[in-house]
Enzyme design. Structure first.
Site, PDB file in Angstrom:
ATOM      1  N   LYS A 185       0.818  -0.867   0.228  1.00 40.90           N
ATOM      2  CA  LYS A 185      -0.064  -0.018  -0.066  1.00 40.90           C
ATOM      3  C   LYS A 185       0.666   1.668  -0.259  1.00 40.90           C
ATOM      4  O   LYS A 185       1.920   1.398   0.897  1.00 40.90           O
ATOM      5  CB  LYS A 185      -0.630   0.166   1.584  1.00 40.90           C
ATOM      6  CG  LYS A 185      -2.306   1.235   1.353  1.00 40.90           C
ATOM      7  CD  LYS A 185      -2.927   0.823   1.505  1.00 40.90           C
ATOM      8  CE  LYS A 185      -4.022   2.030   0.185  1.00 40.90           C
ATOM      9  NZ  LYS A 185      -3.923   3.140  -1.293  1.00 40.90           N
ATOM     10  N   LYS A 203       4.955   2.359   8.187  1.00 42.79           N
ATOM     11  CA  LYS A 203       4.406   3.055   8.332  1.00 42.79           C
ATOM     12  C   LYS A 203       2.877   1.752   8.867  1.00 42.79           C
ATOM     13  O   LYS A 203       2.313   2.432  10.332  1.00 42.79           O
ATOM     14  CB  LYS A 203       3.413   4.132   7.368  1.00 42.79           C
ATOM     15  CG  LYS A 203       2.294   4.654   7.778  1.00 42.79           C
ATOM     16  CD  LYS A 203       3.089   5.652   6.622  1.00 42.79           C
ATOM     17  CE  LYS A 203       3.998   6.686   6.142  1.00 42.79           C
ATOM     18  NZ  LYS A 203       3.422   7.406   5.246  1.00 42.79           N
ATOM     19  N   LYS A 210       4.989   2.110  -3.204  1.00 41.56           N
ATOM     20  CA  LYS A 210       4.932   2.824  -3.383  1.00 41.56           C
ATOM     21  C   LYS A 210       5.288   3.688  -5.202  1.00 41.56           C
ATOM     22  O   LYS A 210       5.324   2.495  -5.182  1.00 41.56           O
ATOM     23  CB  LYS A 210       6.223   3.816  -2.840  1.00 41.56           C
ATOM     24  CG  LYS A 210       5.962   5.930  -2.730  1.00 41.56           C
ATOM     25  CD  LYS A 210       5.244   5.728  -1.275  1.00 41.56           C
ATOM     26  CE  LYS A 210       4.337   7.140  -1.357  1.00 41.56           C
ATOM     27  NZ  LYS A 210       4.437   7.877  -0.482  1.00 41.56           N
ATOM     28  N   THR A 261      -4.627  12.853   6.772  1.00 41.21           N
ATOM     29  CA  THR A 261      -3.642  12.837   7.308  1.00 41.21           C
ATOM     30  C   THR A 261      -2.810  13.691   8.002  1.00 41.21           C
ATOM     31  O   THR A 261      -2.646  14.075   9.043  1.00 41.21           O
ATOM     32  CB  THR A 261      -2.427  13.106   5.644  1.00 41.21           C
ATOM     33  OG1 THR A 261      -2.204  12.387   4.395  1.00 41.21           O
ATOM     34  CG2 THR A 261      -1.208  12.812   6.548  1.00 41.21           C
ATOM     35  N   ASN A 284      -2.238  19.316   0.304  1.00 41.01           N
ATOM     36  CA  ASN A 284      -2.785  18.595   1.375  1.00 41.01           C
ATOM     37  C   ASN A 284      -1.738  18.367   2.782  1.00 41.01           C
ATOM     38  O   ASN A 284      -3.911  19.386   3.652  1.00 41.01           O
ATOM     39  CB  ASN A 284      -3.831  17.144   0.772  1.00 41.01           C
ATOM     40  CG  ASN A 284      -4.518  16.676   1.040  1.00 41.01           C
ATOM     41  OD1 ASN A 284      -3.950  16.115   2.315  1.00 41.01           O
ATOM     42  ND2 ASN A 284      -5.413  16.756   1.303  1.00 41.01           N
ATOM     43  N   SER A 343      -7.045   5.138   4.131  1.00 39.80           N
ATOM     44  CA  SER A 343      -7.186   4.249   2.794  1.00 39.80           C
ATOM     45  C   SER A 343      -7.265   2.832   3.429  1.00 39.80           C
ATOM     46  O   SER A 343      -8.183   2.564   2.453  1.00 39.80           O
ATOM     47  CB  SER A 343      -5.857   3.969   2.488  1.00 39.80           C
ATOM     48  OG  SER A 343      -5.384   5.820   1.874  1.00 39.80           O
TER      49      SER A 343
HETATM   50  N1  GLU Z   1       1.142   9.482   0.134  1.00 36.75           N
HETATM   51  C1  GLU Z   1       0.980   8.612   1.285  1.00 36.75           C
HETATM   52  C2  GLU Z   1       1.873   8.323   2.594  1.00 36.75           C
HETATM   53  O1  GLU Z   1       2.597   8.476   2.844  1.00 36.75           O
HETATM   54  C3  GLU Z   1      -0.980   8.082   1.834  1.00 36.75           C
HETATM   55  C4  GLU Z   1      -0.773   6.343   1.387  1.00 36.75           C
HETATM   56  C5  GLU Z   1      -1.492   5.500   1.377  1.00 36.75           C
HETATM   57  O2  GLU Z   1      -2.796   6.266   1.338  1.00 36.75           O
HETATM   58  O3  GLU Z   1      -1.848   4.077   0.580  1.00 36.75           O
HETATM   59  O4  GLU Z   1       1.168   7.590   3.637  1.00 36.75           O
END
Ligand code: GLU
Length: 428
Positions: free
Chosen positions: A68, A92, A104, A188, A219, A356
Site C-alpha cells: 500500500k 508505517k 510506492k 493525513t 493537502n 485509505s
Molecule cells: N501517500 C500517503 C503516505 O505517504 C498515503 C498512502 C496511502 O494512503 O496508501 O502515507
C-alpha cells in the site's frame, strides 16, 4: 559521496535493532524491496508530439498484507526515492497495525507544466503500464505529492476498463462518487493533529500558548494548519514552495487558505467574506521558517529539509514530521543532543493510509461509513498507536523514531515468523 535516501532510511532500522531482538529472517526480508518496476509512459501531448515519461512502482514488503502506498508526481521522483518511500510505508502500516505491506509509485514530471488533458493521458498511461502489478489483493496505490482525488478517479477508471470489471478497491483516495471515503482528504492532517494533541496533553500544554510553524501548504500542511488554528493553537508561520509568511501574533489560517485556493498565492491576509486585506507580516524563506523560535515545527513538504547543515540552528521545542523523511539521520543525532524531540513520519503522517484502509474495507464490503465512524475510528487508531510508541520511548529511554521502528519491527517479526523461520525448519 553523499548518502542515498535509501541508505539513510535503512540507518533507522539499524538503530532500532539495538533495542529489539529480531530474527535474521526478518532482517534479510527487510533489506531490499520485493520488486521494483520501472516503466516508460508514452503520452500524446496537446501539441501533437509524443513524449515519454518515466514511472516507477515499488513493492517493498508484503509479509503483512498487500502493499500500500501513494503515487507521487514530481521532478525529484527516481528509483532511490520511490524505494525509500515504499520502505517507510512498510513500517508505517506496521506501526498502525494495518493489514498491509509497503509500496510506492511515482512519475518523474512537473505536473504544473501539463494541461489537464495531458495529465489525464499520463495518469491513464501509467495504469496501462503497471496494471499487471497492482490489484485489491496485490498492491493498492493512493495519492501523494501533486496527485489528488481526480487523478485517483482516472486511475481507477482505467484499471476497471483494462480488467472489464469495476474495481474500486484497487486504489484509495478516490472521489466520493467513485467509491471514495468521507474523511480521506483531511485524514493525513487529522491523524497528525491527533498525535500533536496526544503529546500536548501528556506535556500539560495549552494550545493558546503554543506557537506553531508549518512548512508546506499542500493537502497535509494546509489542513493541519487550519485544524490547529481551529483548536486555538497560534500558527505563526506557513509556507509553500515559493516561501513563507510569518506573523508573531498568529495568522488567520482560514483566510490564508481561502486566498491561496482562489489566487494560488500564499499571502498573510484577513478576509471578511470574499474581501481579503493584507495584514502585517514578514516574508521568509523556507529555510528561515525551519529556524523560527516556535514551540512546534511541522515540516509538511518533502524529504531532507532538516539536515546536518541546519539542525544546530533549529529552535523549535518539538518537531512533528508530517512529510515523509524530512529529517536526515545526521540531523536526528544533532537534535537529540540538543534535546529537541522528533515525532516521526511513520507515526505522525499515518492518518492518510489509515483512512485509505477504511476506504478499501468499505469498497470490499460495498457498504459506506458515516463521517462520524471514519473520524472516531481514525482517532482511535492514531491515539492508541501513538501512546504505545510514547511508552516504548519512555521505557527504553530512546528517541520516538527509534521507538516507532521497534514497535513496527515486532509486528513485522510476528508476520515473518508465522510463515516459518530458520528455527522452525531446522528443528523439524
Ligand atoms: N501517500 C500517503 C503516505 O505517504 C498515503 C498512502 C496511502 O494512503 O496508501 O502515507
Amino acid at each position: 559521496m553523499a548518502e542515498t535516501l535509501f541508505e539513510n532510511a535503512s540507518k533507522r532500522l539499524q538503530e532500532a535493532l539495538k533495542y529489539t531482538k529480531i530474527s535474521d529472517d526478518t532482517l534479510v526480508r527487510l533489506s531490499q524491496p520485493k520488486s521494483t518496476l520501472k516503466v516508460s509512459i508514452p503520452v500524446r501531448m496537446d501539441s501533437g508530439d509524443l513524449k515519454i515519461f518515466t514511472g516507477y512502482r515499488v513493492r517493498y514488503d508484503d509479509t503483512r498484507g498487500p502493499t500500500k502506498g501513494g503515487i507521487r508526481y514530481h521532478l525529484s521522483v527516481a528509483e532511490d526515492e520511490v524505494v525509500s518511500l515504499a520502505f517507510w510505508m512498510t513500517f508505517k502500516c506496521a506501526v498502525l497495525n494495518l493489514p498491509f505491506g509497503g509500496g510506492k509509485g511515482g512519475i518523474t514530471v512537473d505536473p504544473k507544466s501539463l494541461s489537464r488533458f495531458e495529465l489525464e493521458r499520463l495518469s491513464r498511461g501509467y495504469i496501462d503500464a503497471i496494471a499487471d502489478f497492482i490489484g485489491p489483493d496485490v498492491d493498492i496505490p493512493a495519492p501523494d505529492i501533486y496527485t489528488n482525488q481526480m487523478i485517483m478517479g482516472w486511475m481507477m477508471d482505467q484499471y476497471s476498463i483494462i480488467k472489464r470489471q469495476i474495481t474500486p478497491a484497487v486504489i484509495t483516495g478516490k472521489p466520493l462518487s467513485m467509491g471514495g471515503s468521507v474523511g480521506r482528504e483531511s485524514a493525513t492532517a487529522m491523524g497528525a493533529f491527533h498525535v500533536i494533541q496526544t503529546m500536548m496533553q501528556k506535556q500539560g500544554r495549552e494550545p493558546a500558548s503554543t506557537t506553531v510553524a508549518v512548512q508546506g501548504f499542500g493537502n497535509a500542511g494546509s489542513i493541519l494548519a487550519e485544524l490547529l488554528f481551529n483548536a486555538e493553537y497560534k500558527v505563526v508561520a506557513v509556507s509553500d514552495s515559493k516561501g513563507a509568511i510569518y506573523n508573531e501574533g498568529g495568522l488567520d489560517i482560514p483566510s490564508v487558505k481561502y486566498y491561496k485556493e482562489s489566487t494560488k498565492e500564499l499571502k498573510a491576509v484577513y478576509c471578511v467574506g470574499t474581501v481579503c486585506n493584507i495584514v502585517d507580516h514578514e516574508t521568509l524563506t523556507n529555510e528561515e521558517l525551519l529556524e523560527l523560535n516556535v514551540d512546534i515545527l511541522a515540516p509538511s513538504a518533502i524529504e531532507n529539509q532538516i539536515t546536518g547543515v541546519n539542525a544546530d540552528k533549529i529552535k523549535a521545542g518539538i518537531i512533528f514530521e508530517v512529510a515523509n523523511g524530512p529529517t536526515t539521520p545526521e540531523a536526528d543525532d544533532i537534535l537529540e543532543d540538543r534535546g529537541i524531540a522528533v515525532l516521526p513520519d511513520i507515526l505522525v503522517n499515518a492518518g492518510g493510509v489509515t483512512v485509505s484502509y477504511f476506504e478499501w474495507v468499505q469498497n470490499r464490503k460495498g457498504y459506506y461509513w458515516t463521517l462520524e465512524k471514519v473520524s472516531s475510528s481514525l482517532k482511535n487508531y492514531m491515539v492508541t498507536e501513538a501512546e504505545k510508541v510514547f511508552s516504548i520511548a519512555e521505557e527504553n529511554k530512546i528517541p520516538y523514531r527509534t521507538a516507532a521502528y521497534v514497535h513496527a519491527l515486532s509486528r513485522l517479526e510476528d508476520a515473518v515468523s508465522a510463515k516459518g523461520t530458520k528455527d522452525y525448519y531446522i528443528n523439524r
